[in-house]
Design a protein around this motif. Structure first.
Motif, PDB file in Angstrom:
ATOM      1  N   PRO A 134       2.351 -23.348  -1.965  1.00 55.75           N
ATOM      2  CA  PRO A 134       3.788 -23.239  -1.678  1.00 55.75           C
ATOM      3  C   PRO A 134       4.484 -24.573  -1.910  1.00 55.75           C
ATOM      4  O   PRO A 134       3.930 -25.634  -1.636  1.00 55.75           O
ATOM      5  N   ALA A 135       5.695 -24.516  -2.432  1.00 55.95           N
ATOM      6  CA  ALA A 135       6.441 -25.743  -2.741  1.00 55.95           C
ATOM      7  C   ALA A 135       6.919 -26.413  -1.462  1.00 55.95           C
ATOM      8  O   ALA A 135       7.322 -25.729  -0.512  1.00 55.95           O
ATOM      9  N   PRO A 136       6.900 -27.741  -1.396  1.00 56.22           N
ATOM     10  CA  PRO A 136       7.493 -28.439  -0.251  1.00 56.22           C
ATOM     11  C   PRO A 136       8.975 -28.104  -0.146  1.00 56.22           C
ATOM     12  O   PRO A 136       9.660 -27.937  -1.153  1.00 56.22           O
ATOM     13  N   GLU A 137       9.470 -28.007   1.084  1.00 59.27           N
ATOM     14  CA  GLU A 137      10.875 -27.667   1.315  1.00 59.27           C
ATOM     15  C   GLU A 137      11.611 -28.910   1.801  1.00 59.27           C
ATOM     16  O   GLU A 137      11.266 -29.482   2.831  1.00 59.27           O
ATOM     17  N   HIS A 138      12.627 -29.321   1.040  1.00 61.15           N
ATOM     18  CA  HIS A 138      13.357 -30.551   1.363  1.00 61.15           C
ATOM     19  C   HIS A 138      14.714 -30.296   2.004  1.00 61.15           C
ATOM     20  O   HIS A 138      15.179 -31.081   2.816  1.00 61.15           O
ATOM     21  N   CYS A 153      29.063 -23.085   3.476  1.00 67.78           N
ATOM     22  CA  CYS A 153      27.641 -23.135   3.803  1.00 67.78           C
ATOM     23  C   CYS A 153      27.340 -24.404   4.568  1.00 67.78           C
ATOM     24  O   CYS A 153      28.110 -25.374   4.549  1.00 67.78           O
ATOM     25  N   GLU A 154      26.202 -24.374   5.235  1.00 66.88           N
ATOM     26  CA  GLU A 154      25.685 -25.548   5.941  1.00 66.88           C
ATOM     27  C   GLU A 154      24.465 -26.047   5.182  1.00 66.88           C
ATOM     28  O   GLU A 154      23.519 -25.287   4.942  1.00 66.88           O
ATOM     29  N   ALA A 155      24.491 -27.312   4.775  1.00 59.87           N
ATOM     30  CA  ALA A 155      23.360 -27.930   4.090  1.00 59.87           C
ATOM     31  C   ALA A 155      22.579 -28.760   5.096  1.00 59.87           C
ATOM     32  O   ALA A 155      23.157 -29.625   5.764  1.00 59.87           O
ATOM     33  N   GLU A 156      21.281 -28.471   5.203  1.00 61.74           N
ATOM     34  CA  GLU A 156      20.446 -29.177   6.173  1.00 61.74           C
ATOM     35  C   GLU A 156      19.321 -29.927   5.463  1.00 61.74           C
ATOM     36  O   GLU A 156      18.588 -29.362   4.646  1.00 61.74           O
ATOM     37  N   ASN A 157      19.187 -31.208   5.778  1.00 62.05           N
ATOM     38  CA  ASN A 157      18.079 -32.019   5.300  1.00 62.05           C
ATOM     39  C   ASN A 157      16.893 -31.794   6.224  1.00 62.05           C
ATOM     40  O   ASN A 157      16.963 -32.078   7.421  1.00 62.05           O
ATOM     41  N   THR A 159      13.907 -33.224   5.928  1.00 63.94           N
ATOM     42  CA  THR A 159      12.941 -34.316   5.799  1.00 63.94           C
ATOM     43  C   THR A 159      13.371 -35.542   6.598  1.00 63.94           C
ATOM     44  O   THR A 159      14.468 -35.601   7.142  1.00 63.94           O
ATOM     45  N   ASP A 160      12.490 -36.510   6.624  1.00 64.63           N
ATOM     46  CA  ASP A 160      12.784 -37.799   7.263  1.00 64.63           C
ATOM     47  C   ASP A 160      13.339 -38.803   6.267  1.00 64.63           C
ATOM     48  O   ASP A 160      13.359 -40.015   6.543  1.00 64.63           O
ATOM     49  N   TYR A 161      13.806 -38.323   5.122  1.00 64.01           N
ATOM     50  CA  TYR A 161      14.310 -39.193   4.052  1.00 64.01           C
ATOM     51  C   TYR A 161      15.673 -38.678   3.600  1.00 64.01           C
ATOM     52  O   TYR A 161      16.004 -37.500   3.788  1.00 64.01           O
ATOM     53  N   PRO A 162      16.496 -39.507   2.962  1.00 65.05           N
ATOM     54  CA  PRO A 162      17.780 -39.005   2.440  1.00 65.05           C
ATOM     55  C   PRO A 162      17.553 -37.968   1.351  1.00 65.05           C
ATOM     56  O   PRO A 162      16.594 -38.047   0.575  1.00 65.05           O
ATOM     57  N   VAL A 163      18.427 -36.979   1.290  1.00 66.18           N
ATOM     58  CA  VAL A 163      18.393 -35.948   0.252  1.00 66.18           C
ATOM     59  C   VAL A 163      19.750 -35.919  -0.437  1.00 66.18           C
ATOM     60  O   VAL A 163      20.784 -35.860   0.226  1.00 66.18           O
ATOM     61  N   LEU A 164      19.724 -35.973  -1.767  1.00 58.33           N
ATOM     62  CA  LEU A 164      20.953 -35.962  -2.560  1.00 58.33           C
ATOM     63  C   LEU A 164      21.104 -34.612  -3.245  1.00 58.33           C
ATOM     64  O   LEU A 164      20.230 -34.193  -4.012  1.00 58.33           O
ATOM     65  N   LEU A 165      22.211 -33.941  -2.955  1.00 61.06           N
ATOM     66  CA  LEU A 165      22.555 -32.715  -3.684  1.00 61.06           C
ATOM     67  C   LEU A 165      23.554 -33.087  -4.768  1.00 61.06           C
ATOM     68  O   LEU A 165      24.678 -33.489  -4.476  1.00 61.06           O
ATOM     69  N   ARG A 166      23.119 -32.967  -6.017  1.00 59.80           N
ATOM     70  CA  ARG A 166      24.014 -33.260  -7.129  1.00 59.80           C
ATOM     71  C   ARG A 166      24.906 -32.060  -7.424  1.00 59.80           C
ATOM     72  O   ARG A 166      24.734 -30.986  -6.853  1.00 59.80           O
ATOM     73  N   ARG A 167      25.883 -32.260  -8.283  1.00 54.30           N
ATOM     74  CA  ARG A 167      26.721 -31.136  -8.696  1.00 54.30           C
ATOM     75  C   ARG A 167      25.819 -30.048  -9.265  1.00 54.30           C
ATOM     76  O   ARG A 167      24.853 -30.322  -9.988  1.00 54.30           O
ATOM     77  N   GLY A 168      26.156 -28.786  -8.949  1.00 46.69           N
ATOM     78  CA  GLY A 168      25.285 -27.738  -9.443  1.00 46.69           C
ATOM     79  C   GLY A 168      25.810 -26.346  -9.161  1.00 46.69           C
ATOM     80  O   GLY A 168      26.865 -26.151  -8.545  1.00 46.69           O
ATOM     81  N   ARG A 169      25.057 -25.374  -9.609  1.00 47.35           N
ATOM     82  CA  ARG A 169      25.376 -23.963  -9.480  1.00 47.35           C
ATOM     83  C   ARG A 169      24.677 -23.403  -8.246  1.00 47.35           C
ATOM     84  O   ARG A 169      23.533 -23.774  -7.952  1.00 47.35           O
ATOM     85  N   VAL A 170      25.343 -22.507  -7.538  1.00 46.77           N
ATOM     86  CA  VAL A 170      24.755 -21.851  -6.374  1.00 46.77           C
ATOM     87  C   VAL A 170      24.769 -20.340  -6.617  1.00 46.77           C
ATOM     88  O   VAL A 170      25.814 -19.773  -6.969  1.00 46.77           O
ATOM     89  N   ARG A 198      17.294 -35.465   8.455  1.00 42.71           N
ATOM     90  CA  ARG A 198      17.384 -34.484   9.536  1.00 42.71           C
ATOM     91  C   ARG A 198      18.818 -34.157   9.938  1.00 42.71           C
ATOM     92  O   ARG A 198      19.056 -33.675  11.043  1.00 42.71           O
ATOM     93  N   GLN A 199      19.769 -34.362   9.038  1.00 37.05           N
ATOM     94  CA  GLN A 199      21.171 -34.098   9.345  1.00 37.05           C
ATOM     95  C   GLN A 199      21.675 -32.869   8.603  1.00 37.05           C
ATOM     96  O   GLN A 199      21.066 -32.403   7.644  1.00 37.05           O
ATOM     97  N   LYS A 200      22.840 -32.359   9.056  1.00 38.29           N
ATOM     98  CA  LYS A 200      23.483 -31.198   8.447  1.00 38.29           C
ATOM     99  C   LYS A 200      24.908 -31.561   8.038  1.00 38.29           C
ATOM    100  O   LYS A 200      25.537 -32.411   8.652  1.00 38.29           O
ATOM    101  N   LYS A 201      25.393 -30.878   6.997  1.00 33.57           N
ATOM    102  CA  LYS A 201      26.772 -31.037   6.566  1.00 33.57           C
ATOM    103  C   LYS A 201      27.334 -29.679   6.168  1.00 33.57           C
ATOM    104  O   LYS A 201      26.619 -28.840   5.618  1.00 33.57           O
TER     105      LYS A 201
END
Length: 338
Positions: A134-138, A153-157, A159-170, A198-201
């Motif tokens: 199974p793929a790791p979930e970030h 939508c609510e985006a939740e990280n 992981t214990d590291y920063p996660v960058l969501l680039r421009r993209g299709r949903v 571990r934050q949400k936006k």
């Protein structure tokens, strides 16, 4: 074509014999891991080698795809004493490649970001059909509401590291009991978003076309799933962060090169990968995977030549049988998954 193929990782199932036995090898001459990998990917360039314990080697080459982009192709080669053998391949678009180091964990090679985050789990093949971890979930996207021309939508990280969501299709997926419906609203994440550990936006996803279901109708659904694919090929603006190429439903097989794949989870133990390349002709290829003892196993592959304008809009499961439906609710094909 909207997707070129389903990955060399699946095409190479027929090539799992020992590389040393490949045509052209000289009997009695020991072959190196690099020689083994180059026999499989003769067009590969800029080879780089990462030796691991237990005579396992990870190798990376650059490949230029015939249509529109370049890939990093990773090959894992193992030598159990009878010569080197290819035991995994994993493709990553160059602009998405953040692999910094590798480690051998049991029967898997784990790939890490420079910040220490686990990015991929490459389960080593033994005998076909191939197995995938199974793929790791970030990160995870949760649907929360709608507006006149957007969804929330609510985006939740995770992981214990920063996660960058680039421009993209949903993309919007609607589970409906035994059915999995692929909604055709065109939705975009137009601004990159940096998620602290571990934050949400909360995010607004702009709708650029309305062709099927009024977005307000989504609020009446029992479950709305969001699938994300990054569309920005520029250098990652925050290299210290994980920048996922895609966010799928949790727990799907780790197949590599995720933005070239269309993965759907049809049940707790059944998933499908679909694409539109069938022997160079217009049509579809479907790979069905079953989850057994925590590992995804390729169960069956089906190829079907159909009018590409009548693509799959829903999957319907009845025991081991899966019906693939077009937008008119007509059956494209019915598959029995062993």
């Amino acid at each position: 074509m909207r997707r070129v193929a389903i990955l060399f990782v699946l095409l190479l199932m027929a090539m799992e014999s020992t590389c040393a036995a490949a045509p052209g090898n000289t009997p009695g001459v020991e072959e190196s891991p690099l020689g083994c990998a180059r026999r499989v990917f003769p067009m590969g360039q800029e080879w780089k080698t990462f030796p691991l314990p237990e005579r396992v080697t990870v190798l990376r080459c650059s490949r230029k795809e015939p249509e529109y982009r370049s890939l990093h192709q990773y090959c894992v080669v193992r030598d159990n004493g009878s010569g080197p053998r290819l035991v995994h391949t994993y493709s990553v678009k160059k602009s998405d490649d953040q692999f910094a180091r590798f480690a051998l964990k049991g029967n898997e090679v784990w790939a890490y970001h420079a910040n220490g985050a686990l990015l991929a789990r490459m389960r080593l093949w033994e005998n076909p059909p191939v197995l995938h971890a199974p793929a790791p979930e970030h990160a995870r996207l949760r649907f929360t509401g709608t507006g006149e021309d957007y969804i929330l939508c609510e985006a939740e990280n995770l992981t214990d590291y920063p996660v960058l969501l680039r421009r993209g299709r949903v993309y919007i997926v609607l589970p409906e009991g035994k059915r999995t419906v692929l909604n055709n609203l065109c939705v975009w994440l137009r601004e990159e978003t940096l998620l602290p550990p571990r934050q949400k936006k909360s995010l607004q996803l702009r709708i650029v076309a309305k062709r099927a279901i009024n977005p307000r109708g989504l609020m009446r659904r029992n479950q709305v799933l969001l699938v994300y694919r990054a569309c920005d090929d520029k250098p990652i603006s925050h290299p210290e962060a994980i920048a996922p190429a895609a966010i799928f439903q949790p727990g799907l097989p780790d197949l590599g090169d995720k933005d070239r794949l269309c993965l759907h989870r049809l049940s707790d133990e059944l998933a499908v990968v679909d694409g539109d390349s069938v022997g160079g002709h217009l049509g579809y290829q479907f790979d069905f995977y079953r989850l057994k003892q925590g590992v995804w196993q390729l169960a069956t592959r089906v190829e079907q030549t159909v009018n590409p304008r009548l693509g799959v809009s829903a999957y319907e499961c009845h025991g081991n049988r899966v019906r693939l439906l077009d937008s008119d609710e007509d059956t494209i094909i019915e598959v029995e998954v062993p």
